[in-house]
Design an enzyme around this catalytic site. Sequence first.
Site, mmCIF file in Angstrom:
data_model
loop_
_atom_site.group_PDB
_atom_site.id
_atom_site.type_symbol
_atom_site.label_atom_id
_atom_site.label_comp_id
_atom_site.label_asym_id
_atom_site.label_seq_id
_atom_site.Cartn_x
_atom_site.Cartn_y
_atom_site.Cartn_z
ATOM 1 N N ASN A 1 0.885 -1.168 0.000
ATOM 2 C CA ASN A 1 0.000 0.000 0.000
ATOM 3 C C ASN A 1 0.921 1.216 0.000
ATOM 4 O O ASN A 1 1.503 1.558 1.026
ATOM 5 C CB ASN A 1 -0.895 -0.028 1.248
ATOM 6 C CG ASN A 1 -1.717 1.247 1.393
ATOM 7 O OD1 ASN A 1 -1.730 2.088 0.497
ATOM 8 N ND2 ASN A 1 -2.397 1.386 2.517
ATOM 9 N N LYS B 1 0.202 4.223 -0.197
ATOM 10 C CA LYS B 1 -0.393 5.429 0.408
ATOM 11 C C LYS B 1 -0.113 6.634 -0.496
ATOM 12 O O LYS B 1 -0.019 6.457 -1.713
ATOM 13 C CB LYS B 1 0.109 5.614 1.843
ATOM 14 C CG LYS B 1 -0.089 4.335 2.672
ATOM 15 C CD LYS B 1 0.047 4.519 4.144
ATOM 16 C CE LYS B 1 -0.187 3.170 4.834
ATOM 17 N NZ LYS B 1 -0.136 3.258 6.287
ATOM 18 N N HIS C 1 -9.510 1.224 4.860
ATOM 19 C CA HIS C 1 -8.233 1.418 5.563
ATOM 20 C C HIS C 1 -8.475 2.350 6.755
ATOM 21 O O HIS C 1 -9.271 3.284 6.662
ATOM 22 C CB HIS C 1 -7.183 1.998 4.617
ATOM 23 C CG HIS C 1 -5.811 1.949 5.212
ATOM 24 N ND1 HIS C 1 -5.377 2.870 6.140
ATOM 25 C CD2 HIS C 1 -4.791 1.069 5.056
ATOM 26 C CE1 HIS C 1 -4.144 2.550 6.515
ATOM 27 N NE2 HIS C 1 -3.763 1.470 5.882
ATOM 28 N N GLU D 1 -6.873 4.726 7.859
ATOM 29 C CA GLU D 1 -6.655 6.150 7.560
ATOM 30 C C GLU D 1 -7.887 6.753 6.893
ATOM 31 O O GLU D 1 -8.207 7.922 7.092
ATOM 32 C CB GLU D 1 -5.386 6.304 6.701
ATOM 33 C CG GLU D 1 -4.137 6.062 7.542
ATOM 34 C CD GLU D 1 -2.946 5.496 6.791
ATOM 35 O OE1 GLU D 1 -2.925 5.550 5.548
ATOM 36 O OE2 GLU D 1 -2.035 4.983 7.473
ATOM 37 N N GLU E 1 -5.429 -4.898 10.463
ATOM 38 C CA GLU E 1 -4.409 -3.868 10.657
ATOM 39 C C GLU E 1 -4.680 -3.124 11.965
ATOM 40 O O GLU E 1 -5.475 -2.170 11.986
ATOM 41 C CB GLU E 1 -4.444 -2.865 9.496
ATOM 42 C CG GLU E 1 -4.120 -3.464 8.151
ATOM 43 C CD GLU E 1 -3.497 -2.436 7.211
ATOM 44 O OE1 GLU E 1 -2.436 -2.752 6.639
ATOM 45 O OE2 GLU E 1 -4.029 -1.324 7.063
ATOM 46 N N GLY F 1 2.576 2.285 10.767
ATOM 47 C CA GLY F 1 3.528 3.382 10.622
ATOM 48 C C GLY F 1 4.250 3.732 11.913
ATOM 49 O O GLY F 1 4.911 4.758 12.002
ATOM 50 N N SER G 1 3.436 -2.206 10.271
ATOM 51 C CA SER G 1 4.881 -2.295 10.506
ATOM 52 C C SER G 1 5.468 -3.662 10.157
ATOM 53 O O SER G 1 6.356 -4.153 10.860
ATOM 54 C CB SER G 1 5.228 -1.891 11.936
ATOM 55 O OG SER G 1 4.856 -0.540 12.171
HETATM 56 P P1 13P Z 1 3.080 0.321 7.629
HETATM 57 O O1 13P Z 1 3.565 -0.969 7.037
HETATM 58 O O2 13P Z 1 3.828 1.523 7.128
HETATM 59 O O3 13P Z 1 2.967 0.254 9.112
HETATM 60 O O4 13P Z 1 1.574 0.538 7.085
HETATM 61 C C1 13P Z 1 0.679 -0.498 7.172
HETATM 62 C C2 13P Z 1 -0.536 -0.154 6.407
HETATM 63 O O5 13P Z 1 -1.283 0.756 6.778
HETATM 64 C C3 13P Z 1 -0.807 -0.898 5.176
HETATM 65 O O6 13P Z 1 -2.090 -0.630 4.693
#
Ligand code: 13P
Length: 250
Positions: free
Chosen positions: A9, A11, A96, A98, A168, A174, A213
Amino acid sequence: MRNKLVAGNWKMHGNLKNNSTLLGALIAGLPKPESRIRYAVCVPFPYLASVQDTLQNTHINWGAQNLSQYDKGAYTGEVSADMLNDFGCTYAIVGHSERRMLFGETSQVVAEKYAVAQRAGLVPILCVGETLEQRDSDITEQVIEEQLKAVITLAGVESLTKAVIAYEPVWAIGTGKTATPQQAQDIHQFIRKGIAAQDKGIAENLTILYGGSVKANNSTELFAMPDIDGGLIGGASLIAEDFIAICSAV
Ligand code: 13P
Protein backbone atom coordinates in the site's frame (compact mmCIF):
# COMPACT_ATOMS: atom_id res chain seq x y z
CA MET A 1 -4.87 -24.59 0.73
CA ARG A 2 -5.66 -20.88 0.83
CA ASN A 3 -4.29 -18.27 -1.53
CA LYS A 4 -1.58 -16.08 -0.08
CA LEU A 5 -1.01 -12.44 -0.94
CA VAL A 6 1.54 -9.76 -0.23
CA ALA A 7 0.22 -6.34 -1.24
CA GLY A 8 2.03 -3.04 -1.01
CA ASN A 9 0.00 0.00 0.00
CA TRP A 10 1.99 2.95 -1.28
CA LYS A 11 -0.39 5.43 0.41
CA MET A 12 0.21 9.01 -0.83
CA HIS A 13 3.80 8.40 -1.88
CA GLY A 14 5.59 8.18 -5.17
CA ASN A 15 6.23 10.09 -8.37
CA LEU A 16 6.64 8.91 -11.94
CA LYS A 17 10.40 8.69 -11.74
CA ASN A 18 10.61 6.83 -8.41
CA ASN A 19 7.71 4.54 -9.32
CA SER A 20 9.47 3.48 -12.46
CA THR A 21 12.66 2.68 -10.56
CA LEU A 22 10.77 0.80 -7.84
CA LEU A 23 8.66 -1.24 -10.26
CA GLY A 24 11.68 -2.02 -12.43
CA ALA A 25 13.45 -3.40 -9.37
CA LEU A 26 10.39 -5.44 -8.35
CA ILE A 27 10.01 -6.94 -11.82
CA ALA A 28 13.68 -7.87 -11.88
CA GLY A 29 13.87 -9.08 -8.30
CA LEU A 30 10.60 -10.87 -7.57
CA PRO A 31 10.68 -14.47 -8.69
CA LYS A 32 7.51 -15.87 -10.26
CA PRO A 33 5.45 -17.04 -7.29
CA GLU A 34 3.95 -20.49 -6.78
CA SER A 35 0.43 -20.78 -8.10
CA ARG A 36 -1.31 -19.96 -4.81
CA ILE A 37 0.78 -16.86 -4.07
CA ARG A 38 0.02 -13.37 -5.39
CA TYR A 39 2.00 -10.14 -5.24
CA ALA A 40 0.42 -6.72 -5.75
CA VAL A 41 0.93 -2.99 -5.37
CA CYS A 42 -1.90 -0.59 -4.53
CA VAL A 43 -0.96 2.80 -5.88
CA PRO A 44 -2.36 6.35 -5.97
CA PHE A 45 -5.03 6.85 -8.67
CA PRO A 46 -2.99 9.09 -11.00
CA TYR A 47 -0.35 6.39 -11.43
CA LEU A 48 -2.68 3.54 -12.36
CA ALA A 49 -2.24 4.08 -16.10
CA SER A 50 1.53 3.95 -16.01
CA VAL A 51 1.55 1.11 -13.49
CA GLN A 52 -0.73 -0.84 -15.83
CA ASP A 53 1.68 -0.21 -18.71
CA THR A 54 4.64 -1.33 -16.63
CA LEU A 55 3.15 -4.36 -14.90
CA GLN A 56 0.94 -5.93 -17.55
CA ASN A 57 2.38 -9.28 -18.60
CA THR A 58 4.35 -9.53 -15.36
CA HIS A 59 3.47 -11.63 -12.30
CA ILE A 60 2.78 -8.52 -10.21
CA ASN A 61 -0.84 -7.38 -9.89
CA TRP A 62 -2.00 -3.89 -9.02
CA GLY A 63 -4.90 -2.11 -7.46
CA ALA A 64 -6.23 1.09 -5.90
CA GLN A 65 -6.32 2.26 -2.30
CA ASN A 66 -9.92 3.45 -2.31
CA LEU A 67 -12.93 3.86 -4.59
CA SER A 68 -16.31 5.55 -4.57
CA GLN A 69 -19.35 3.81 -3.14
CA TYR A 70 -21.31 5.23 -6.09
CA ASP A 71 -21.38 3.78 -9.60
CA LYS A 72 -21.25 7.12 -11.42
CA GLY A 73 -22.69 10.60 -11.31
CA ALA A 74 -22.15 14.05 -9.89
CA TYR A 75 -19.59 13.14 -7.25
CA THR A 76 -16.76 15.59 -7.76
CA GLY A 77 -13.36 14.16 -6.98
CA GLU A 78 -14.50 10.55 -6.73
CA VAL A 79 -13.25 7.52 -8.68
CA SER A 80 -15.57 4.65 -9.61
CA ALA A 81 -15.04 0.91 -9.70
CA ASP A 82 -15.53 0.89 -13.48
CA MET A 83 -12.75 3.45 -13.83
CA LEU A 84 -10.44 1.17 -11.86
CA ASN A 85 -11.38 -1.65 -14.22
CA ASP A 86 -10.36 0.51 -17.18
CA PHE A 87 -6.84 0.41 -15.76
CA GLY A 88 -6.71 -3.32 -15.14
CA CYS A 89 -6.91 -3.23 -11.35
CA THR A 90 -7.28 -6.57 -9.61
CA TYR A 91 -7.70 -5.15 -6.09
CA ALA A 92 -9.19 -2.18 -4.27
CA ILE A 93 -8.40 -1.54 -0.62
CA VAL A 94 -11.53 -0.54 1.30
CA GLY A 95 -11.88 0.71 4.86
CA HIS A 96 -8.23 1.42 5.56
CA SER A 97 -8.03 2.93 9.05
CA GLU A 98 -6.66 6.15 7.56
CA ARG A 99 -9.86 6.45 5.50
CA ARG A 100 -12.02 5.59 8.48
CA MET A 101 -10.29 7.98 10.86
CA LEU A 102 -9.09 10.87 8.70
CA PHE A 103 -11.88 10.90 6.11
CA GLY A 104 -14.82 9.86 8.24
CA GLU A 105 -15.67 6.59 6.50
CA THR A 106 -18.17 4.66 8.57
CA SER A 107 -18.46 0.88 8.50
CA GLN A 108 -21.64 1.34 6.44
CA VAL A 109 -19.82 3.40 3.78
CA VAL A 110 -16.97 0.88 3.79
CA ALA A 111 -19.48 -1.93 3.24
CA GLU A 112 -20.98 -0.04 0.29
CA LYS A 113 -17.51 0.42 -1.23
CA TYR A 114 -16.81 -3.28 -0.72
CA ALA A 115 -20.04 -4.24 -2.49
CA VAL A 116 -19.49 -1.82 -5.38
CA ALA A 117 -15.94 -3.11 -5.89
CA GLN A 118 -17.16 -6.71 -6.02
CA ARG A 119 -19.98 -5.94 -8.38
CA ALA A 120 -17.38 -4.56 -10.78
CA GLY A 121 -15.27 -7.70 -10.48
CA LEU A 122 -12.57 -6.16 -8.30
CA VAL A 123 -11.30 -8.02 -5.24
CA PRO A 124 -11.82 -5.79 -2.20
CA ILE A 125 -9.11 -5.88 0.45
CA LEU A 126 -11.23 -5.06 3.49
CA CYS A 127 -9.23 -3.53 6.34
CA VAL A 128 -10.32 -3.96 9.93
CA GLY A 129 -8.55 -3.17 13.17
CA GLU A 130 -8.69 -1.52 16.55
CA THR A 131 -7.05 1.59 17.98
CA LEU A 132 -4.74 1.42 20.98
CA GLU A 133 -7.47 2.89 23.15
CA GLN A 134 -9.87 0.17 22.06
CA ARG A 135 -7.30 -2.56 22.68
CA ASP A 136 -6.56 -1.13 26.11
CA SER A 137 -10.28 -1.08 26.85
CA ASP A 138 -10.46 -4.75 25.87
CA ILE A 139 -12.96 -4.19 23.08
CA THR A 140 -10.78 -5.29 20.13
CA GLU A 141 -13.05 -8.20 19.25
CA GLN A 142 -16.23 -6.12 19.40
CA VAL A 143 -14.69 -3.46 17.16
CA ILE A 144 -13.66 -6.00 14.54
CA GLU A 145 -16.99 -7.78 14.77
CA GLU A 146 -18.82 -4.51 14.08
CA GLN A 147 -16.57 -3.73 11.11
CA LEU A 148 -17.13 -7.19 9.61
CA LYS A 149 -20.82 -7.32 10.39
CA ALA A 150 -21.54 -4.23 8.29
CA VAL A 151 -20.03 -5.95 5.25
CA ILE A 152 -21.64 -9.33 5.82
CA THR A 153 -25.05 -7.75 6.41
CA LEU A 154 -24.86 -5.82 3.16
CA ALA A 155 -23.03 -8.24 0.87
CA GLY A 156 -23.60 -11.64 2.51
CA VAL A 157 -21.08 -14.11 3.90
CA GLU A 158 -20.71 -15.72 0.46
CA SER A 159 -19.18 -12.45 -0.80
CA LEU A 160 -16.09 -13.41 1.21
CA THR A 161 -15.25 -16.03 -1.41
CA LYS A 162 -14.13 -13.11 -3.59
CA ALA A 163 -12.52 -10.85 -1.03
CA VAL A 164 -9.45 -10.51 1.15
CA ILE A 165 -9.48 -9.29 4.74
CA ALA A 166 -6.57 -7.34 6.21
CA TYR A 167 -6.23 -7.11 9.98
CA GLU A 168 -4.41 -3.87 10.66
CA PRO A 169 -4.21 -2.79 14.29
CA VAL A 170 -4.15 1.00 14.12
CA TRP A 171 -1.48 1.21 16.82
CA ALA A 172 0.90 -0.82 14.64
CA ILE A 173 0.53 1.25 11.47
CA GLY A 174 3.53 3.38 10.62
CA THR A 175 4.71 3.20 14.23
CA GLY A 176 7.39 0.54 13.94
CA LYS A 177 5.44 -1.25 16.68
CA THR A 178 4.35 -4.55 15.15
CA ALA A 179 1.81 -6.82 16.74
CA THR A 180 3.61 -9.92 17.98
CA PRO A 181 2.95 -12.95 15.79
CA GLN A 182 0.78 -14.38 18.59
CA GLN A 183 -1.24 -11.15 18.99
CA ALA A 184 -1.88 -11.09 15.26
CA GLN A 185 -2.64 -14.83 15.12
CA ASP A 186 -5.18 -14.47 17.94
CA ILE A 187 -7.18 -11.88 16.01
CA HIS A 188 -6.84 -13.70 12.69
CA GLN A 189 -8.17 -16.82 14.36
CA PHE A 190 -11.00 -14.82 15.94
CA ILE A 191 -11.95 -13.47 12.49
CA ARG A 192 -11.81 -16.91 10.86
CA LYS A 193 -13.81 -18.54 13.65
CA GLY A 194 -16.49 -15.85 13.46
CA ILE A 195 -16.91 -16.47 9.76
CA ALA A 196 -16.74 -20.24 10.22
CA ALA A 197 -19.76 -19.98 12.48
CA GLN A 198 -21.64 -18.84 9.37
CA ASP A 199 -19.84 -20.94 6.76
CA LYS A 200 -16.94 -23.24 7.49
CA GLY A 201 -15.75 -23.67 3.93
CA ILE A 202 -15.68 -19.95 3.23
CA ALA A 203 -13.74 -19.28 6.42
CA GLU A 204 -11.21 -21.99 5.62
CA ASN A 205 -10.50 -20.56 2.16
CA LEU A 206 -10.45 -16.88 3.16
CA THR A 207 -7.16 -15.03 2.77
CA ILE A 208 -6.50 -12.90 5.88
CA LEU A 209 -3.55 -10.53 5.74
CA TYR A 210 -1.75 -8.83 8.59
CA GLY A 211 -0.72 -5.19 8.23
CA GLY A 212 1.12 -2.83 10.55
CA SER A 213 4.88 -2.30 10.51
CA VAL A 214 5.62 -5.49 8.58
CA LYS A 215 9.30 -5.38 7.69
CA ALA A 216 11.83 -7.70 6.12
CA ASN A 217 13.02 -8.74 9.57
CA ASN A 218 9.63 -9.69 11.05
CA SER A 219 7.66 -11.00 8.06
CA THR A 220 8.88 -14.59 8.30
CA GLU A 221 7.64 -15.11 11.86
CA LEU A 222 4.34 -13.34 11.16
CA PHE A 223 3.68 -15.35 7.99
CA ALA A 224 4.51 -18.58 9.80
CA MET A 225 1.36 -18.28 11.94
CA PRO A 226 -1.39 -20.65 10.81
CA ASP A 227 -4.07 -18.01 10.16
CA ILE A 228 -1.85 -15.30 8.64
CA ASP A 229 -1.96 -15.62 4.86
CA GLY A 230 0.27 -12.71 3.88
CA GLY A 231 0.60 -9.00 4.49
CA LEU A 232 -0.53 -5.52 3.59
CA ILE A 233 2.65 -3.51 3.60
CA GLY A 234 2.97 0.26 3.93
CA GLY A 235 6.40 1.86 4.37
CA ALA A 236 8.43 -1.21 3.49
CA SER A 237 6.62 -1.56 0.14
CA LEU A 238 8.36 1.61 -1.06
CA ILE A 239 11.81 0.02 -0.76
CA ALA A 240 12.31 -2.62 -3.44
CA GLU A 241 14.77 -4.73 -1.48
CA ASP A 242 12.50 -4.83 1.57
CA PHE A 243 9.32 -5.56 -0.35
CA ILE A 244 11.04 -8.37 -2.26
CA ALA A 245 12.26 -9.88 1.01
CA ILE A 246 8.74 -9.71 2.49
CA CYS A 247 7.22 -11.25 -0.65
CA SER A 248 9.77 -14.05 -0.51
CA ALA A 249 8.79 -14.78 3.12
CA VAL A 250 5.16 -15.61 2.38
P1 13P B 1 3.08 0.32 7.63
O1 13P B 1 3.56 -0.97 7.04
O2 13P B 1 3.83 1.52 7.13
O3 13P B 1 2.97 0.25 9.11
O4 13P B 1 1.57 0.54 7.08
C1 13P B 1 0.68 -0.50 7.17
C2 13P B 1 -0.54 -0.15 6.41
O5 13P B 1 -1.28 0.76 6.78
C3 13P B 1 -0.81 -0.90 5.18
O6 13P B 1 -2.09 -0.63 4.69
